[in-house]
Design an enzyme around this catalytic site. Structure first.
Site, mmCIF file in Angstrom:
data_model
loop_
_atom_site.group_PDB
_atom_site.id
_atom_site.type_symbol
_atom_site.label_atom_id
_atom_site.label_comp_id
_atom_site.label_asym_id
_atom_site.label_seq_id
_atom_site.Cartn_x
_atom_site.Cartn_y
_atom_site.Cartn_z
ATOM 1 N N PRO A 1 -9.913 24.419 3.991
ATOM 2 C CG PRO A 1 -9.471 26.423 2.739
ATOM 3 C CD PRO A 1 -10.666 25.348 3.315
ATOM 4 C CG ASP B 1 -12.564 28.028 6.176
ATOM 5 O OD1 ASP B 1 -12.031 28.026 5.108
ATOM 6 O OD2 ASP B 1 -13.755 27.716 6.132
ATOM 7 C CG HIS B 2 -6.338 30.937 4.053
ATOM 8 N ND1 HIS B 2 -6.562 32.009 3.715
ATOM 9 C CD2 HIS B 2 -4.973 30.702 3.852
ATOM 10 C CE1 HIS B 2 -5.450 32.732 3.524
ATOM 11 N NE2 HIS B 2 -4.433 31.802 3.642
ATOM 12 N NE ARG B 3 -13.827 26.991 2.833
ATOM 13 C CZ ARG B 3 -14.715 26.011 2.897
ATOM 14 N NH1 ARG B 3 -15.391 25.324 1.918
ATOM 15 N NH2 ARG B 3 -15.108 25.708 4.388
#
Length: 441
Positions: free
Chosen positions: A238, A413-415
């Protein structure tokens, strides 16, 4: 008994390779550790060593052959006293035939098929055992349990000398072995084969352009790997993007001063060297951003290992500058130049282009003002660097002036990294570039 030499897996991700060059010929005597061939993987050309001793009975794969699957027999090694007829009597492998490097085959003649998974090492008592075919045969004849033998070959592989002097030990009960090692079929069924969408089928695209002239370009290992990894990245990561501009005037003046001082040492610092150093220091200043995604967890790294994208013919490499925060600008400059030269000739070892938590992609030197880079998994972020351009700006006293401004986009990376953390990390990079004297501290 003749021993088959198999196509090795020279990196964790290697599934096939190109047999670039044989360094032995049929009839040559070889010793353990002797270089047999040069193998091209998707990223590098590497030397392949012999594990056993013997005489080369037959070379099964010709030089320049591409698409040779891992664990495909590539040559036959004879023991002392054996002749070439032993090589001819070797059973053929079930692996599919390799594809010539300069194939003229049309895409419409065949559909893509999934590459078979590399054969696993033999299992004994639930433990993977790495041993040469000859060592396994001798162990079987002597009733040896290979898990009790320490290997002296490359990467701890068990070779002939290790088993010839070893004494048999009591074997584990069959029931215990069966319980510890799940059946291959059951293990395969438990893990479904991964598939990757490839877009429109080759036949469909070929029909669209049937009345136009075109040249069909077969994919080499590097291009296949790039396609697979970037598809994975855009489908599973994401992404979000943070953009800022940095004023480079102080850095350009400081760089000019340093280069004059270093002129006698043959060192010339580039703007990219300062960017690498600023990013390495920012990873230390914002340690929560120094992280990678590991499937079901995050790994937070202690060192600043910075990957830098290098364009090569047919693709790109991302060599990694390890502990970049601890190195001087001149040391980073020299190391980056060396890695870039060897990347262009595919002479990097896997450990030199794998790892890191963060990458830099600089297209500013090609005149690109700004762009968005795709994260290289498992990295948590990548910095896209544009060109430094003179622009009108509002100065500190409120007047209008001219400054050299560079656009930077951080893909995140939003994770792994949330918005506020990403903004803090990008701010630390900008502060380092706008206050370059601090890089000498």
């Amino acid at each position: 008994m003749a021993v088959q030499i198999l196509m090795p897996a020279l990196s964790p991700t290697m599934e096939e390779g190109t047999l670039a060059k044989w360094l032995v010929k049929e009839g040559d005597a070889v010793k353990s550790g002797q270089i047999l061939a040069e193998i091209e993987t998707d990223k590098a050309t590497m030397e392949f060593e012999a594990v056993d001793e013997g005489v080369v009975g037959k070379l099964l794969i010709a030089e320049g052959t591409a698409g040779v699957k891992v664990n495909t027999p590539i040559a036959v090694l004879l023991e002392d006293g054996e002749d070439a007829s032993s090589a001819a009597s070797q059973p053929s492998s079930a692996a599919p035939p390799p594809t010539p490097a300069k194939s003229e085959a049309k895409a419409s003649d065949e559909r893509p098929v999934a590459a078979p998974a590399p054969a696993a090492a033999p299992v004994s008592g639930g433990v993977r055992v790495f041993a040469s075919p000859l060592a396994r045969r001798i162990a079987a004849e002597k009733g040896l349990d290979l898990t009790s033998v320490k290997g002296s070959g490359p990467h701890g592989r068990i070779v002939r000398a290790d088993v010839e002097g070893a004494k048999p030990v009591a074997a584990a009960p069959v029931a215990a072995v069966a319980a510890a090692a799940p059946a291959p079929a059951a293990a395969a069924a438990a893990k479904p084969a991964a598939s990757m969408p490839t877009g429109m089928a080759a036949e469909t695209v070929l029909k669209m352009y049937a009345d136009r002239q075109f040249e069909e370009i077969p994919l080499d290992g590097m291009r296949r790997t790039i396609a697979a990894r970037l598809t994975e990245a855009k489908q599973t990561i994401p992404h979000f993007y943070l953009r800022r501009e940095v004023r480079l005037d102080a850095l350009m003046a400081f760089r000019e001063t340093l280069n004059k001082q270093l002129e006698g040492r043959g060192v010339k610092l580039s703007v990219n060297d300062f960017i690498i150093k600023a990013c390495a220091m920012a990873l230390q200043a914002v340690p929560n951003a120094n992280a990678v995604w590991a499937g079901d967890r995050m790994l937070r790294l202690k060192p600043s290992d910075v990957a830098v994208a290098v364009a090569v013919e047919g693709g790109l490499f991302t060599p990694v500058l390890r502990d970049a925060d601890k190195k001087s600008l001149s040391a980073l400059s020299a190391e980056m130049k060396d890695l870039a030269v060897r990347a262009k000739t595919k002479k990097l070892a896997p450990q030199e282009y794998q790892g890191g938590s963060f990458a830099i992609s600089n297209l500013g030197m090609m005149g690109i003002e700004n762009f968005d880079a795709v994260i290289n998994p498992p990295h948590g972020s990548i910095l896209a660097v544009g060109a430094g351009i003179k622009k009108p700006v509002v100065l500190a006293d409120g007047t209008i002036g001219v400054a050299t401004v560079m656009s930077m986009t951080l893909s995140v990376d939003h994770r792994v990294i949330d918005g506020a953390l990403g903004a803090e990390f990008l701010k630390a990079i900008i502060e380092g570039l706008e206050n370059p004297v601090a890089m000498l501290a």
